[in-house]
Design a protein around this motif. Sequence first.
Motif, mmCIF file in Angstrom:
data_model
loop_
_atom_site.group_PDB
_atom_site.id
_atom_site.type_symbol
_atom_site.label_atom_id
_atom_site.label_comp_id
_atom_site.label_asym_id
_atom_site.label_seq_id
_atom_site.Cartn_x
_atom_site.Cartn_y
_atom_site.Cartn_z
ATOM 1 N N GLY A 10 0.754 -1.042 0.050
ATOM 2 C CA GLY A 10 0.049 0.174 0.152
ATOM 3 C C GLY A 10 0.945 1.474 -0.089
ATOM 4 N N SER A 11 0.150 2.309 0.232
ATOM 5 C CA SER A 11 0.953 3.880 0.250
ATOM 6 C C SER A 11 0.782 4.398 1.726
ATOM 7 C CB SER A 11 0.201 4.449 -0.617
ATOM 8 O OG SER A 11 0.287 3.994 -1.924
ATOM 9 N N VAL A 12 2.051 4.436 1.975
ATOM 10 C CA VAL A 12 2.187 5.258 3.583
ATOM 11 C C VAL A 12 3.037 6.361 3.417
ATOM 12 C CG1 VAL A 12 1.747 2.954 4.620
ATOM 13 C CG2 VAL A 12 4.001 3.519 4.274
ATOM 14 N N GLY A 16 5.924 5.325 8.617
ATOM 15 C CA GLY A 16 5.011 4.416 8.921
ATOM 16 C C GLY A 16 5.182 2.989 8.641
ATOM 17 N N SER A 17 4.175 2.244 8.870
ATOM 18 C CA SER A 17 4.542 0.686 8.960
ATOM 19 C C SER A 17 3.387 -0.087 7.954
ATOM 20 C CB SER A 17 4.191 0.171 10.419
ATOM 21 O OG SER A 17 5.134 0.670 11.276
ATOM 22 N N LEU A 18 3.931 -1.155 7.446
ATOM 23 C CA LEU A 18 3.139 -1.987 6.797
ATOM 24 C C LEU A 18 3.590 -3.245 7.104
ATOM 25 C CD1 LEU A 18 3.213 -0.440 3.164
ATOM 26 C CD2 LEU A 18 1.133 -0.721 4.641
ATOM 27 N N TYR A 76 5.805 -13.463 6.477
ATOM 28 C CA TYR A 76 5.352 -12.205 6.792
ATOM 29 C C TYR A 76 6.762 -11.240 6.693
ATOM 30 C CZ TYR A 76 1.203 -14.461 8.583
ATOM 31 O OH TYR A 76 -0.057 -15.206 8.851
ATOM 32 N N LEU A 77 6.413 -10.244 6.545
ATOM 33 C CA LEU A 77 7.370 -9.044 6.620
ATOM 34 C C LEU A 77 6.731 -7.623 7.260
ATOM 35 C CD1 LEU A 77 10.438 -8.634 5.927
ATOM 36 C CD2 LEU A 77 9.653 -7.192 3.750
ATOM 37 N N GLN A 78 7.273 -7.671 8.461
ATOM 38 C CA GLN A 78 6.902 -6.549 9.307
ATOM 39 C C GLN A 78 7.770 -5.179 8.819
ATOM 40 O OE1 GLN A 78 4.115 -5.796 11.265
ATOM 41 N NE2 GLN A 78 4.853 -3.870 11.280
ATOM 42 N N MET A 79 7.340 -4.332 8.371
ATOM 43 C CA MET A 79 7.965 -3.206 7.952
ATOM 44 C C MET A 79 7.788 -1.946 8.857
ATOM 45 S SD MET A 79 8.079 -3.745 4.049
ATOM 46 C CE MET A 79 6.195 -3.293 3.542
ATOM 47 N N ASN A 80 8.458 -1.363 9.640
ATOM 48 C CA ASN A 80 8.504 -0.213 10.306
ATOM 49 C C ASN A 80 9.499 0.959 10.206
ATOM 50 O OD1 ASN A 80 6.661 -1.599 12.124
ATOM 51 N ND2 ASN A 80 8.496 -2.403 13.365
ATOM 52 N N ASP A 81 9.244 1.969 10.443
ATOM 53 C CA ASP A 81 10.127 3.270 10.097
ATOM 54 C C ASP A 81 10.367 3.134 8.722
ATOM 55 O OD1 ASP A 81 13.109 4.365 11.069
ATOM 56 O OD2 ASP A 81 11.437 5.640 10.354
ATOM 57 N N LEU A 82 9.382 3.189 7.639
ATOM 58 C CA LEU A 82 9.428 3.086 6.253
ATOM 59 C C LEU A 82 10.210 4.534 5.751
ATOM 60 C CD1 LEU A 82 6.344 1.180 5.361
ATOM 61 C CD2 LEU A 82 8.690 0.482 4.639
ATOM 62 N N LYS A 83 10.969 4.164 4.757
ATOM 63 C CA LYS A 83 11.550 5.603 4.139
ATOM 64 C C LYS A 83 11.089 5.348 2.639
ATOM 65 C CE LYS A 83 15.444 4.615 7.135
ATOM 66 N NZ LYS A 83 15.173 5.916 8.296
ATOM 67 N N PRO A 84 11.248 6.387 1.863
ATOM 68 C CA PRO A 84 10.893 6.456 0.811
ATOM 69 C C PRO A 84 11.986 5.539 -0.104
ATOM 70 C CG PRO A 84 10.916 8.826 1.578
ATOM 71 C CD PRO A 84 11.393 7.857 2.509
ATOM 72 N N GLY A 115 5.857 -15.081 -6.606
ATOM 73 C CA GLY A 115 4.596 -14.485 -6.570
ATOM 74 C C GLY A 115 4.590 -13.534 -7.582
ATOM 75 N N GLN A 116 3.390 -12.837 -7.536
ATOM 76 C CA GLN A 116 3.228 -11.466 -8.549
ATOM 77 C C GLN A 116 3.674 -10.469 -8.270
ATOM 78 O OE1 GLN A 116 2.168 -11.924 -11.612
ATOM 79 N NE2 GLN A 116 2.661 -13.916 -11.149
ATOM 80 N N GLY A 117 3.875 -10.157 -6.831
ATOM 81 C CA GLY A 117 4.295 -8.957 -6.054
ATOM 82 C C GLY A 117 3.250 -7.965 -5.511
ATOM 83 N N THR A 118 3.465 -7.251 -4.553
ATOM 84 C CA THR A 118 2.701 -6.267 -3.900
ATOM 85 C C THR A 118 3.588 -4.871 -4.016
ATOM 86 O OG1 THR A 118 1.171 -5.749 -2.191
ATOM 87 C CG2 THR A 118 3.306 -6.813 -1.737
ATOM 88 N N GLN A 119 2.848 -3.895 -4.344
ATOM 89 C CA GLN A 119 3.574 -2.660 -4.247
ATOM 90 C C GLN A 119 3.524 -1.904 -2.942
ATOM 91 O OE1 GLN A 119 4.993 -1.091 -7.074
ATOM 92 N NE2 GLN A 119 5.523 0.648 -5.811
ATOM 93 N N VAL A 120 4.782 -1.462 -2.804
ATOM 94 C CA VAL A 120 4.826 -0.470 -1.508
ATOM 95 C C VAL A 120 5.431 0.812 -1.746
ATOM 96 C CG1 VAL A 120 6.114 -0.200 0.702
ATOM 97 C CG2 VAL A 120 5.311 -2.502 0.176
ATOM 98 N N THR A 121 4.529 1.905 -1.489
ATOM 99 C CA THR A 121 4.808 3.239 -1.982
ATOM 100 C C THR A 121 5.146 4.005 -0.525
ATOM 101 O OG1 THR A 121 4.001 2.852 -4.069
ATOM 102 C CG2 THR A 121 4.295 5.185 -3.238
ATOM 103 N N VAL A 122 6.136 4.605 -0.221
ATOM 104 C CA VAL A 122 6.363 5.492 0.792
ATOM 105 C C VAL A 122 6.640 6.837 0.339
ATOM 106 C CG1 VAL A 122 7.791 5.791 2.887
ATOM 107 C CG2 VAL A 122 7.385 3.473 1.874
ATOM 108 N N SER A 123 6.019 8.031 0.919
ATOM 109 C CA SER A 123 5.820 9.115 0.643
ATOM 110 C C SER A 123 6.802 9.935 1.704
ATOM 111 C CB SER A 123 4.490 9.839 0.158
ATOM 112 O OG SER A 123 3.743 9.587 1.308
ATOM 113 N N SER A 124 7.211 11.152 1.240
ATOM 114 C CA SER A 124 8.100 11.940 2.246
ATOM 115 C C SER A 124 7.305 12.832 2.727
ATOM 116 C CB SER A 124 9.238 12.377 1.574
ATOM 117 O OG SER A 124 8.960 13.189 0.539
#
Length: 124
Positions: A10-12, A16-18, A76-84, A115-124
């Motif tokens: 998703g977009s965060v 943020g976290s995903l 699973y992949l817990q992603m915290n403190d996401l960066k652009p 797999g087909q992939g999942t998009q991660v978008t991190v905005s500043s």
Amino acid sequence: QVQLVESGGGSVQAGGSLRLSCAASRATTCIAWVRQAPGKEREGVAGIGNYGRVKYADSVKDRFTISRDVATNTLYLQMNDLKPEDTAMYYCAAVVCVPEWWLRLKEGPKFGYWGQGTQVTVSS
């Protein structure tokens, strides 16, 4: 064969976290999250190898955590403190546990099942 289905992208905003999930059709041994941003090389982000050994890319250490539920064959992949710079398509890959499996993730779908992939978008 192994079918892999990713979800949770998703977009965060930065900081943020995903949590990404990868549902596998059967049990696997060496399995990993790999990402690829436009114009950049594929990068192994986090993986679980033989004997449960965990690997992380230096760029995500202390921010991302990989885990697996053996009962449901889910990674699973817990992603915290996401960066652009974490913005990318994230893939789940199940591969043969050869000694160089982590390095060979850069080969992409030629190596193992993806797999087909999942998009991660991190905005500043």
